[in-house]
Design a protein around this motif. Structure first.
Motif, PDB file in Angstrom:
ATOM      1  N   LYS A 221       0.850  -1.192   0.000  1.00 57.93           N
ATOM      2  CA  LYS A 221       0.000   0.000   0.000  1.00 57.93           C
ATOM      3  C   LYS A 221       0.885   1.241   0.000  1.00 57.93           C
ATOM      4  CE  LYS A 221      -3.701  -2.417   2.427  1.00 57.93           C
ATOM      5  NZ  LYS A 221      -3.012  -3.733   2.359  1.00 57.93           N
TER       6      LYS A 221
ATOM      7  N   ALA B 230      -9.416   9.532  -4.612  1.00 56.00           N
ATOM      8  CA  ALA B 230      -8.539   8.728  -3.761  1.00 56.00           C
ATOM      9  C   ALA B 230      -8.877   8.843  -2.284  1.00 56.00           C
ATOM     10  CB  ALA B 230      -7.079   9.135  -3.986  1.00 56.00           C
TER      11      ALA B 230
ATOM     12  N   GLU C 112     -10.789   8.841   1.303  1.00 56.31           N
ATOM     13  CA  GLU C 112     -11.805   8.016   1.970  1.00 56.31           C
ATOM     14  C   GLU C 112     -12.041   6.674   1.277  1.00 56.31           C
ATOM     15  OE1 GLU C 112     -15.342  10.184   3.176  1.00 56.31           O
ATOM     16  OE2 GLU C 112     -14.301  12.067   2.781  1.00 56.31           O
ATOM     17  N   GLY C 113     -10.970   6.148   0.693  1.00 58.31           N
ATOM     18  CA  GLY C 113     -11.112   4.862   0.017  1.00 58.31           C
ATOM     19  C   GLY C 113      -9.779   4.176  -0.130  1.00 58.31           C
ATOM     20  N   LEU C 114      -9.823   2.921  -0.516  1.00 56.87           N
ATOM     21  CA  LEU C 114      -8.620   2.122  -0.725  1.00 56.87           C
ATOM     22  C   LEU C 114      -8.863   1.263  -1.951  1.00 56.87           C
ATOM     23  CD1 LEU C 114      -5.853   1.318   0.606  1.00 56.87           C
ATOM     24  CD2 LEU C 114      -7.088  -0.555   1.701  1.00 56.87           C
ATOM     25  N   SER C 115      -7.926   1.296  -2.902  1.00 59.33           N
ATOM     26  CA  SER C 115      -8.156   0.555  -4.144  1.00 59.33           C
ATOM     27  C   SER C 115      -6.868  -0.064  -4.668  1.00 59.33           C
ATOM     28  CB  SER C 115      -8.738   1.481  -5.215  1.00 59.33           C
ATOM     29  OG  SER C 115      -7.871   2.586  -5.458  1.00 59.33           O
TER      30      SER C 115
ATOM     31  N   HIS D 118      -1.715  -1.206  -3.624  1.00 63.64           N
ATOM     32  CA  HIS D 118      -2.966  -0.502  -3.364  1.00 63.64           C
ATOM     33  C   HIS D 118      -2.683   0.977  -3.155  1.00 63.64           C
ATOM     34  CE1 HIS D 118      -3.610  -4.681  -2.161  1.00 63.64           C
ATOM     35  NE2 HIS D 118      -4.903  -4.501  -2.312  1.00 63.64           N
ATOM     36  N   LEU D 119      -3.617   1.798  -3.568  1.00 62.06           N
ATOM     37  CA  LEU D 119      -3.518   3.237  -3.360  1.00 62.06           C
ATOM     38  C   LEU D 119      -4.243   3.594  -2.072  1.00 62.06           C
ATOM     39  CD1 LEU D 119      -2.411   5.736  -4.927  1.00 62.06           C
ATOM     40  CD2 LEU D 119      -4.744   6.079  -5.757  1.00 62.06           C
ATOM     41  N   ALA D 120      -3.483   4.163  -1.119  1.00 63.09           N
ATOM     42  CA  ALA D 120      -4.043   4.523   0.177  1.00 63.09           C
ATOM     43  C   ALA D 120      -4.288   6.033   0.242  1.00 63.09           C
ATOM     44  CB  ALA D 120      -3.093   4.101   1.291  1.00 63.09           C
ATOM     45  N   PRO D 121      -5.326   6.467   0.944  1.00 63.02           N
ATOM     46  CA  PRO D 121      -5.656   7.891   1.005  1.00 63.02           C
ATOM     47  C   PRO D 121      -4.749   8.678   1.951  1.00 63.02           C
ATOM     48  CG  PRO D 121      -7.219   6.652   2.315  1.00 63.02           C
ATOM     49  CD  PRO D 121      -6.326   5.641   1.644  1.00 63.02           C
TER      50      PRO D 121
ATOM     51  N   GLU E  78       4.488   4.050   2.853  1.00 60.96           N
ATOM     52  CA  GLU E  78       4.361   2.770   2.157  1.00 60.96           C
ATOM     53  C   GLU E  78       4.456   1.630   3.167  1.00 60.96           C
ATOM     54  OE1 GLU E  78       5.300   2.696  -2.044  1.00 60.96           O
ATOM     55  OE2 GLU E  78       7.060   1.594  -1.362  1.00 60.96           O
TER      56      GLU E  78
END
Length: 349
Positions: free
Chosen positions: A181, A200, A202-205, A237-240, A245
């Motif tokens: 992440k 991006a 308030e979410g995790l993708s 994953h892209l973290a807000p 990392e």
């Protein structure tokens, strides 16, 4: 005794996130004089116009590469985008040392580079002599290098955690699963829809599922350590968050190894490494514990599944994962203490 003259540095890609962090760190380095800031799209602007947080620094305006007198430059830090760096670096005089923060010289095989980065490498003659810049594992080679290719942020976190374990044969080279992440700064400063605040936040993708460009770099170095081909299941994953990392690696133990043996091997491997900390048993590494610093924290945990363990590593993607590691390599290349200008502690909260 007269003091040595400062080492004259140019920063290519000075308008990007890695360039900005490199400038922030190098500006306080006692042996560096930043004499050229190169940013083609912002040429003619003052640094403070691009990065107001650096307004207190007395540095030259941004220029194009053609405007630089390279005879007055000793070292070039390159923070250009992948695919651009190798075309610019090959133009530099051979006497100029290069510390590249892009992916253009990390892969040892030009064919692999072309496969993953969608174009032929324009400087294969330089690729052959490039030293992989994972400081803690290539110190001796870095000291005498002309061109150092700093690892990607994900590979830095993963390799610091796993290389000693493969070298000591405490884990298997198969069935390696890496869940990673990163903060959105890892995507660069170019405008992209998926890193807009409303996209991006308030979410995790996940992204790059099954084909992220850091995979061949990770596999290249793990395979060298294992002495055999290693393949990994890697999903980022892209973290807000802006920076940071966290990589969680699920490993299969070899022989009679257990979590305690893994922790012992990591402690021994990094006993002389000032920026790698193997945390105490039960302590969980977190990005907020390394934010803004050049530290990497590594934790080892027993898995409830028999014969497996979990290794967690945390770094700041812009510092240890990029600009800080570049400066650490600069120090080695110039015979300086590798901690110089990197002593700052993490920012918390």
């Amino acid at each position: 005794m007269a003091s040595k003259p400062p080492i004259r540095a140019a920063v290519l890609g000075a308008s990007g996130y890695t360039g900005a962090d490199l400038i922030r760190l190098a500006a306080r380095h006692p042996n560096i004089a930043i004499t050229a800031l190169i940013a083609k799209g912002h040429a003619g602007q003052a640094l403070a116009q691009v990065f107001p947080h650096l307004v207190s620094l007395d540095l030259p305006d941004l220029v194009t590469s053609d405007e630089v007198d390279w005879n007055k430059i000793d070292v070039a830090f390159c923070g250009l985008p992948h695919g651009t760096a190798h075309t610019e670096i090959r133009k530099l005089p051979e006497r100029v040392k290069v510390i590249d923060m892009s992916a253009d010289f990390r892969l040892r095989d030009s064919g692999t580079y072309s496969e993953w980065y969608g174009g032929a490498h324009s400087a294969p003659e330089l690729l052959k002599g490039a030293i992989y810049g994972l400081t803690e594992h290539y110190r001796d080679e870095i000291k005498t290098a002309r061109l150092v290719a700093c690892p990607g942020c994900y590979p830095t976190a993963v390799l610091l955690a796993l290389l000693p374990l493969l070298k000591t044969k405490l884990i298997a080279g198969e069935d390696l699963i890496i869940d990673a992440k990163s903060g959105v700064s890892g995507a660069g400063r170019t405008l992209k829809q998926n890193i807009l605040f409303s996209e991006a936040g308030e979410g995790l993708s996940p992204y790059g599922i099954g084909n992220h460009r850091h995979v061949p770099e990770i596999e290249q170095e793990l395979s060298l350590a294992a002495g055999a081909t290693v393949t990994v299941n890697f999903t980022p994953h892209l973290a807000p968050m802006s920076r940071g990392e966290l990589c969680t690696s699920y490993v299969r133990l070899a022989g009679k190894a257990d979590a305690a043996a893994l922790r012992k091997a990591l402690n021994e491997a990094y006993a002389a490494s000032p920026f790698v900390r193997v945390v105490e048993e039960g302590v969980i590494p977190a990005t907020q514990h390394v934010r803004g610093s050049n530290y990497c924290h590594i934790g080892v945990f027993a898995d409830r599944l028999p014969g497996r363990a979990i290794v967690v590593s945390a770094i700041d993607n812009l510092v240890k994962g990029s600009a800080g590691q570049a400066l650490q390599n600069f120090n080695l290349m110039h015979g300086l203490d590798e901690t110089t200008a990197l002593e700052q502690l993490p920012l918390f909260p």
